[in-house]
Motif scaffolding. Structure first.
Motif, mmCIF file in Angstrom:
data_model
loop_
_atom_site.group_PDB
_atom_site.id
_atom_site.type_symbol
_atom_site.label_atom_id
_atom_site.label_comp_id
_atom_site.label_asym_id
_atom_site.label_seq_id
_atom_site.Cartn_x
_atom_site.Cartn_y
_atom_site.Cartn_z
ATOM 1 N N GLY A 1 0.782 -1.229 0.000
ATOM 2 C CA GLY A 1 0.000 0.000 0.000
ATOM 3 C C GLY A 1 0.817 1.284 0.000
ATOM 4 N N LYS A 2 2.121 1.177 -0.244
ATOM 5 C CA LYS A 2 2.981 2.367 -0.291
ATOM 6 C C LYS A 2 3.073 2.873 -1.725
ATOM 7 N N PRO A 3 3.131 4.207 -1.926
ATOM 8 C CA PRO A 3 3.227 4.770 -3.279
ATOM 9 C C PRO A 3 4.492 4.301 -4.001
ATOM 10 N N VAL A 4 4.370 4.089 -5.310
ATOM 11 C CA VAL A 4 5.502 3.656 -6.133
ATOM 12 C C VAL A 4 5.904 4.812 -7.047
ATOM 13 N N GLU A 5 7.080 5.346 -6.830
ATOM 14 C CA GLU A 5 7.612 6.409 -7.678
ATOM 15 C C GLU A 5 8.200 5.807 -8.942
ATOM 16 N N GLY B 1 -15.905 6.235 -22.489
ATOM 17 C CA GLY B 1 -15.863 4.791 -22.650
ATOM 18 C C GLY B 1 -14.934 4.152 -21.647
ATOM 19 N N VAL B 2 -14.758 2.857 -21.788
ATOM 20 C CA VAL B 2 -13.926 2.083 -20.869
ATOM 21 C C VAL B 2 -12.504 2.004 -21.426
ATOM 22 N N TYR B 3 -11.562 2.283 -20.560
ATOM 23 C CA TYR B 3 -10.137 2.211 -20.886
ATOM 24 C C TYR B 3 -9.521 1.070 -20.084
ATOM 25 N N ARG B 4 -8.627 0.325 -20.701
ATOM 26 C CA ARG B 4 -7.826 -0.650 -19.950
ATOM 27 C C ARG B 4 -6.487 0.029 -19.697
ATOM 28 N N ILE B 5 -6.165 0.165 -18.421
ATOM 29 C CA ILE B 5 -4.974 0.888 -17.994
ATOM 30 C C ILE B 5 -4.042 -0.087 -17.297
ATOM 31 N N ALA B 6 -2.760 0.009 -17.616
ATOM 32 C CA ALA B 6 -1.755 -0.858 -17.004
ATOM 33 C C ALA B 6 -0.734 -0.016 -16.256
ATOM 34 N N ALA B 7 -0.138 -0.607 -15.246
ATOM 35 C CA ALA B 7 0.966 0.015 -14.519
ATOM 36 C C ALA B 7 2.048 -1.039 -14.336
ATOM 37 N N ALA B 8 3.287 -0.592 -14.436
ATOM 38 C CA ALA B 8 4.425 -1.498 -14.284
ATOM 39 C C ALA B 8 5.580 -0.743 -13.647
ATOM 40 N N ALA B 9 6.365 -1.453 -12.885
ATOM 41 C CA ALA B 9 7.590 -0.921 -12.303
ATOM 42 C C ALA B 9 8.607 -2.054 -12.279
ATOM 43 N N GLU C 1 10.662 -3.439 -10.209
ATOM 44 C CA GLU C 1 10.717 -4.434 -9.135
ATOM 45 C C GLU C 1 9.394 -5.173 -8.909
ATOM 46 N N PHE C 2 8.375 -4.848 -9.719
ATOM 47 C CA PHE C 2 7.055 -5.466 -9.577
ATOM 48 C C PHE C 2 6.575 -5.990 -10.919
ATOM 49 N N GLY C 3 5.526 -6.784 -10.875
ATOM 50 C CA GLY C 3 4.884 -7.227 -12.101
ATOM 51 C C GLY C 3 3.968 -6.134 -12.636
ATOM 52 N N THR C 4 3.339 -6.401 -13.760
ATOM 53 C CA THR C 4 2.398 -5.464 -14.374
ATOM 54 C C THR C 4 0.989 -5.789 -13.907
ATOM 55 N N VAL C 5 0.199 -4.764 -13.684
ATOM 56 C CA VAL C 5 -1.208 -4.930 -13.318
ATOM 57 C C VAL C 5 -2.053 -4.136 -14.314
ATOM 58 N N GLU C 6 -3.225 -4.675 -14.678
ATOM 59 C CA GLU C 6 -4.140 -3.994 -15.597
ATOM 60 C C GLU C 6 -5.515 -3.915 -14.960
ATOM 61 N N ILE C 7 -6.237 -2.841 -15.293
ATOM 62 C CA ILE C 7 -7.580 -2.653 -14.765
ATOM 63 C C ILE C 7 -8.434 -1.943 -15.816
ATOM 64 N N ASP C 8 -9.707 -2.301 -15.889
ATOM 65 C CA ASP C 8 -10.654 -1.586 -16.746
ATOM 66 C C ASP C 8 -11.199 -0.418 -15.949
ATOM 67 N N PHE C 9 -11.303 0.751 -16.599
ATOM 68 C CA PHE C 9 -11.702 1.966 -15.895
ATOM 69 C C PHE C 9 -12.542 2.845 -16.804
ATOM 70 N N ASP C 10 -13.663 3.311 -16.284
ATOM 71 C CA ASP C 10 -14.550 4.221 -17.015
ATOM 72 C C ASP C 10 -14.520 5.568 -16.302
ATOM 73 N N PRO C 11 -13.848 6.582 -16.875
ATOM 74 C CA PRO C 11 -13.735 7.878 -16.206
ATOM 75 C C PRO C 11 -15.077 8.583 -15.996
ATOM 76 N N ALA C 12 -16.129 8.166 -16.707
ATOM 77 C CA ALA C 12 -17.454 8.769 -16.506
ATOM 78 C C ALA C 12 -18.094 8.279 -15.206
ATOM 79 N N LYS C 13 -17.657 7.126 -14.719
ATOM 80 C CA LYS C 13 -18.251 6.552 -13.511
ATOM 81 C C LYS C 13 -17.462 6.845 -12.251
ATOM 82 N N LYS C 14 -16.171 7.073 -12.399
ATOM 83 C CA LYS C 14 -15.303 7.302 -11.245
ATOM 84 C C LYS C 14 -14.167 8.208 -11.698
ATOM 85 N N SER C 15 -13.745 9.141 -10.845
ATOM 86 C CA SER C 15 -12.743 10.113 -11.287
ATOM 87 C C SER C 15 -11.302 9.694 -10.996
#
Length: 89
Positions: A17-21, A55-63, A65-79
């Protein structure tokens, strides 16, 4: 007429749960063709990236020292969104 463009903002966190720079955040699927866009997180793990169409965007994050994670996100439903990285294998 309202502007349909949105900004997707969020935070990338490690498994504890710590921020990843310096995590790379990018789209893997979008509702319409877009140029490749990637942003890096700041020291607080936060990022912002433009979403040109509704619309729905699939967004990924990678660093490194970690694996990659992907999530579907609709900016109209959540900011904002939270991407929690998993340990690398």
């Amino acid at each position: 007429m309202a502007d349909s463009a949105k900004t997707i903002s969020g935070v990338v966190l490690d498994p504890q749960g710590k921020p990843v720079e310096g995590a790379r955040v990018y789209f893997t699927e979008t509702p319409a063709p877009m140029p490749d866009i990637a942003v890096m997180t700041g020291g607080d793990g936060r990022f912002q990236v433009g979403a040109g169409r509704p619309g729905v965007y699939r967004i990924a994050a990678a660093a490194d020292e970690f694996g990659t994670v992907e999530i579907d996100f609709d900016p109209a439903k959540k900011s904002t969104l939270e991407l929690r990285l998993k340990p690398a294998r």
